[in-house]
Design an enzyme around this catalytic site. Structure first.
Site, PDB file in Angstrom:
ATOM      1  N   CYS A 329      40.428  42.892  44.426  1.00 51.19           N
ATOM      2  CA  CYS A 329      38.700  43.624  44.359  1.00 51.19           C
ATOM      3  C   CYS A 329      39.311  45.275  43.774  1.00 51.19           C
ATOM      4  O   CYS A 329      39.671  45.731  43.659  1.00 51.19           O
ATOM      5  CB  CYS A 329      38.631  44.224  45.780  1.00 51.19           C
ATOM      6  SG  CYS A 329      37.196  43.363  46.260  1.00 51.19           S
ATOM      7  N   GLU A 363      39.951  38.035  40.901  1.00 48.95           N
ATOM      8  CA  GLU A 363      38.863  36.764  41.286  1.00 48.95           C
ATOM      9  C   GLU A 363      38.052  37.193  41.290  1.00 48.95           C
ATOM     10  O   GLU A 363      37.401  38.073  40.842  1.00 48.95           O
ATOM     11  CB  GLU A 363      39.300  37.765  43.092  1.00 48.95           C
ATOM     12  CG  GLU A 363      38.874  36.291  43.934  1.00 48.95           C
ATOM     13  CD  GLU A 363      39.715  36.706  45.871  1.00 48.95           C
ATOM     14  OE1 GLU A 363      40.665  37.686  45.839  1.00 48.95           O
ATOM     15  OE2 GLU A 363      38.811  36.723  46.129  1.00 48.95           O
TER      16      GLU A 363
HETATM   17  N1  ACO Z   1      25.746  51.211  33.597  1.00 49.85           N
HETATM   18  C1  ACO Z   1      26.521  50.455  32.716  1.00 49.85           C
HETATM   19  N2  ACO Z   1      26.996  50.192  31.765  1.00 49.85           N
HETATM   20  C2  ACO Z   1      28.455  50.426  33.125  1.00 49.85           C
HETATM   21  C3  ACO Z   1      27.644  51.328  34.068  1.00 49.85           C
HETATM   22  C4  ACO Z   1      26.448  51.678  34.632  1.00 49.85           C
HETATM   23  N3  ACO Z   1      25.990  51.885  35.767  1.00 49.85           N
HETATM   24  N4  ACO Z   1      28.540  51.886  34.966  1.00 49.85           N
HETATM   25  C5  ACO Z   1      30.136  51.148  34.042  1.00 49.85           C
HETATM   26  N5  ACO Z   1      29.404  51.122  32.979  1.00 49.85           N
HETATM   27  C6  ACO Z   1      30.398  50.132  32.100  1.00 49.85           C
HETATM   28  C7  ACO Z   1      31.348  51.475  31.406  1.00 49.85           C
HETATM   29  O1  ACO Z   1      30.216  52.122  30.185  1.00 49.85           O
HETATM   30  C8  ACO Z   1      32.128  51.618  30.194  1.00 49.85           C
HETATM   31  O2  ACO Z   1      31.685  50.818  29.017  1.00 49.85           O
HETATM   32  P1  ACO Z   1      33.181  50.783  28.229  1.00 49.85           P
HETATM   33  O3  ACO Z   1      34.277  49.508  28.475  1.00 49.85           O
HETATM   34  O4  ACO Z   1      32.162  50.034  27.246  1.00 49.85           O
HETATM   35  O5  ACO Z   1      33.405  51.681  27.849  1.00 49.85           O
HETATM   36  C9  ACO Z   1      32.279  50.278  31.787  1.00 49.85           C
HETATM   37  O6  ACO Z   1      31.787  49.720  32.297  1.00 49.85           O
HETATM   38  C10 ACO Z   1      33.640  50.607  32.249  1.00 49.85           C
HETATM   39  O7  ACO Z   1      33.553  52.109  32.570  1.00 49.85           O
HETATM   40  P2  ACO Z   1      34.417  53.005  33.922  1.00 49.85           P
HETATM   41  O8  ACO Z   1      33.933  54.611  33.574  1.00 49.85           O
HETATM   42  O9  ACO Z   1      36.040  52.506  33.336  1.00 49.85           O
HETATM   43  O10 ACO Z   1      34.589  52.232  35.203  1.00 49.85           O
HETATM   44  P3  ACO Z   1      33.885  53.088  36.538  1.00 49.85           P
HETATM   45  O11 ACO Z   1      35.183  53.578  36.633  1.00 49.85           O
HETATM   46  O12 ACO Z   1      32.804  52.993  36.761  1.00 49.85           O
HETATM   47  O13 ACO Z   1      33.869  51.195  37.423  1.00 49.85           O
HETATM   48  C11 ACO Z   1      33.940  49.675  38.153  1.00 49.85           C
HETATM   49  C12 ACO Z   1      34.193  50.122  36.786  1.00 49.85           C
HETATM   50  C13 ACO Z   1      35.828  49.626  38.605  1.00 49.85           C
HETATM   51  C14 ACO Z   1      33.264  48.248  37.838  1.00 49.85           C
HETATM   52  C15 ACO Z   1      31.958  50.744  39.577  1.00 49.85           C
HETATM   53  O14 ACO Z   1      31.033  50.183  39.079  1.00 49.85           O
HETATM   54  C16 ACO Z   1      32.818  49.839  40.289  1.00 49.85           C
HETATM   55  O15 ACO Z   1      32.960  50.636  41.842  1.00 49.85           O
HETATM   56  N6  ACO Z   1      31.340  49.200  41.251  1.00 49.85           N
HETATM   57  C17 ACO Z   1      30.753  49.281  42.789  1.00 49.85           C
HETATM   58  C18 ACO Z   1      32.007  47.490  42.744  1.00 49.85           C
HETATM   59  C19 ACO Z   1      32.163  46.487  42.232  1.00 49.85           C
HETATM   60  O16 ACO Z   1      31.472  45.833  41.603  1.00 49.85           O
HETATM   61  N7  ACO Z   1      33.625  45.729  42.061  1.00 49.85           N
HETATM   62  C20 ACO Z   1      33.932  44.819  40.691  1.00 49.85           C
HETATM   63  C21 ACO Z   1      33.843  44.127  41.440  1.00 49.85           C
HETATM   64  S1  ACO Z   1      34.476  42.466  40.873  1.00 49.85           S
HETATM   65  C22 ACO Z   1      36.195  42.590  41.444  1.00 49.85           C
HETATM   66  O17 ACO Z   1      36.462  43.450  42.151  1.00 49.85           O
HETATM   67  C23 ACO Z   1      37.556  41.572  40.953  1.00 49.85           C
END
Ligand code: ACO
Ligand code: ZN
Length: 453
Positions: A329, A363
């Site tokens: 996660c 995962e």
């Molecule tokens: N809308 C559009 N693009 C987005 C958004 C959004 N709301 N949020 C992040 N992104 C994009 C970023 O622009 C970036 O794109 P790039 O690679 O082209 O530059 C990419 O996603 C990653 O951005 P980061 O700033 O590095 O990531 P962030 O700190 O926002 O964390 C995460 C990403 C962990 C998935 C976060 O959105 C989150 O915690 N989401 C909720 C929990 C979740 O869904 N976790 C993943 C579940 S799957 C698993 O755990 C195996």
């Protein structure tokens, strides 16, 4: 620094979410699909029938609803409740926007609904049943293989009950450090928190309380200033803490029960890990209806200042994964999202895999935001190598260099439309744009010429 402690708790959480689409909306960040964003009525699906609208609306009703963008979007009524001061037909409705992720589900007033657009699903029950029973193979294995005395029966009925119970967000907001954060999903807090819609978290030990005054009292005596475990990375004000824990996480009969195997040092990890699970679930839409007693490692990323280390995100991973998962996660807390922390956490998980001499993969299933982040990471890492590389390179070599699993490498190149299989032959692959690549039978990719935009 605190040393790694054995035998506390960990979360076993398989993440669940929709595949990546155009609709990626978090707090205030909304990208609705262009075809539905003009407020026009969506086409009527022939499998549904219109009926005369009688109030209150039934759960399961499909109707258009005015959203925060001022436009109408199709929703499904998930739940309804009577307004405290209202008359017999005065209800508010908990709706799911069918074009959007579940994190945008919310309570709406009747006046937000366009009653001319009301439809009821003919096949409602069948459709619901299928969705509720969807589980990953991994989740299934967990249920099948883990024998817990007296809790073996996880049949369709209890899955359905669970689905029913978790469909409405229970906690609407939390306070954590200097942030008030809107939550995204249900989290199985203990029953004594059933009457709360807001919780107050201590940002250091992650204990949660019902009232602000309780938190203030707690803060005066809480002596934790960083997560438990070892500080294994520091760069400027960023620190990463690692701790190990074992958790038995059960949700059955609408309860979550944490059972742990304590060692003398295990208590701190156990409490912190348990609190982290409750907190993280508010932003992760995975199904936790299964038992897991594996050992888990937690990596908590913090921004540190003179007041202490403030958690910005974390990831967990199984200590021993048969499926070569290197991350279970991942979460970046909403106030810290879209600043690159997600990518940093992902990169960290692959660095750990490299140290272990293994390839890894997250995962499944990935959430929409999870997939977006991974795709971004894989793309960048692979194109960086391919840009610099001269001569032949195989998928295996790419995998060895990056610790990214071969399947993820292929799917990334495919999604970039850089790979195309030749008709009738699996042995040749052409990378589009100005790349010419040949995949030999032994899976060797020859890069003849290359330029990446
Ligand atoms: N809308 C559009 N693009 C987005 C958004 C959004 N709301 N949020 C992040 N992104 C994009 C970023 O622009 C970036 O794109 P790039 O690679 O082209 O530059 C990419 O996603 C990653 O951005 P980061 O700033 O590095 O990531 P962030 O700190 O926002 O964390 C995460 C990403 C962990 C998935 C976060 O959105 C989150 O915690 N989401 C909720 C929990 C979740 O869904 N976790 C993943 C579940 S799957 C698993 O755990 C195996
Ligand atoms: Zn505390």
């Amino acid at each position: 620094m605190v040393s790694i402690e054995n035998g506390a708790i960990a979360v076993a959480a398989s993440c669940h979410g929709a595949a990546a689409g155009k609709t990626i909306a978090t707090e205030g960040v909304v990208l609705p699909p262009a075809s539905q964003s003009n407020g026009a009525q969506p086409e009527t699906d022939p499998s549904r029938k219109r009926k005369m609208t009688s109030l209150p609306l039934e759960v399961g009703t499909r109707v258009n609803c005015r959203w925060r963008d001022g436009k109408y979007h199709p929703v499904k009524v998930i739940e309804r409740r009577k307004l405290p001061s209202g008359g017999a037909n005065d209800y508010e409705y908990y709706v799911h926007y069918t074009e959007f992720n579940r994190r945008l589900d919310e309570w709406v007033k009747l006046e937000q609904l366009d009653l001319n657009s009301v439809e009821t699903d003919v096949d409602e029950k069948v459709e619901d049943k299928v969705t509720s029973l969807k589980m990953t193979r991994h989740q299934k294995r967990k249920i099948d293989e883990t024998h817990v005395e007296g809790h073996e029966e996880l049949d369709a009925a209890s899955l359905r009950e669970h689905e029913e119970f978790t469909k409405v967000k229970n906690i609407a907001t939390i306070e954590l450090g200097r942030y008030e954060i809107e939550t995204w999903y249900f989290s199985p807090f203990p029953p004594e928190y059933n009457d709360c819609t807001k919780l107050f978290f201590c940002e250091f030990c992650l204990n949660f309380m019902k009232r602000k005054e309780q938190l203030q009292r707690h803060m005066r005596k809480c002596d934790l200033k960083h997560p438990p475990g070892d500080e294994i990375y520091r760069n400027g004000t960023l620190s990463m803490f690692e701790f190990i824990a074992i958790l038995l996480f059960l949700i059955e009969y609408f309860m979550s029960i944490f059972a742990t195997h304590d060692t003398v040092d295990g208590k701190k990890n156990k409490v912190y890990g348990q609190n982290l699970c409750y907190l993280a679930k508010l932003f992760l839409d995975h199904k936790t209806l299964y038992y897991d007693v594996d050992l888990f490692l937690f990596y908590v990323l913090c921004e540190c200042d003179d007041r202490g280390c403030h958690m910005v995100g974390y990831f967990s991973k199984e200590k021993h994964s048969e499926e070569s998962y290197n991350l279970a996660c991942i979460l970046t807390l909403p106030p810290y999202q879209r600043k690159g922390y997600g990518k940093f956490l992902i990169a960290f998980s692959y660095e750990l895999s490299k140290k272990e001499g293994k390839v890894g993969t997250p995962e499944r299933p990935l959430s929409d935001l999870g997939l977006l982040s991974y795709r971004g990471y894989w793309t960048r890492v692979l194109l960086d190598i391919l840009k610099k590389h001269k001569g032949n390179i195989s998928i295996k070599e790419l995998s060895d260099m990056t610790a990214i699993k071969a399947e993820d490498i292929l799917s990334t190149l495919q999604s970039l439309e850089l790979i195309q299989y030749r008709k009738g032959s699996m042995s040749y692959v052409r990378i589009l744009r100005s790349w010419i690549v040949i995949l030999k039978p032994q899976a060797v990719v020859a890069l003849k010429s290359m330029s990446v935009n």
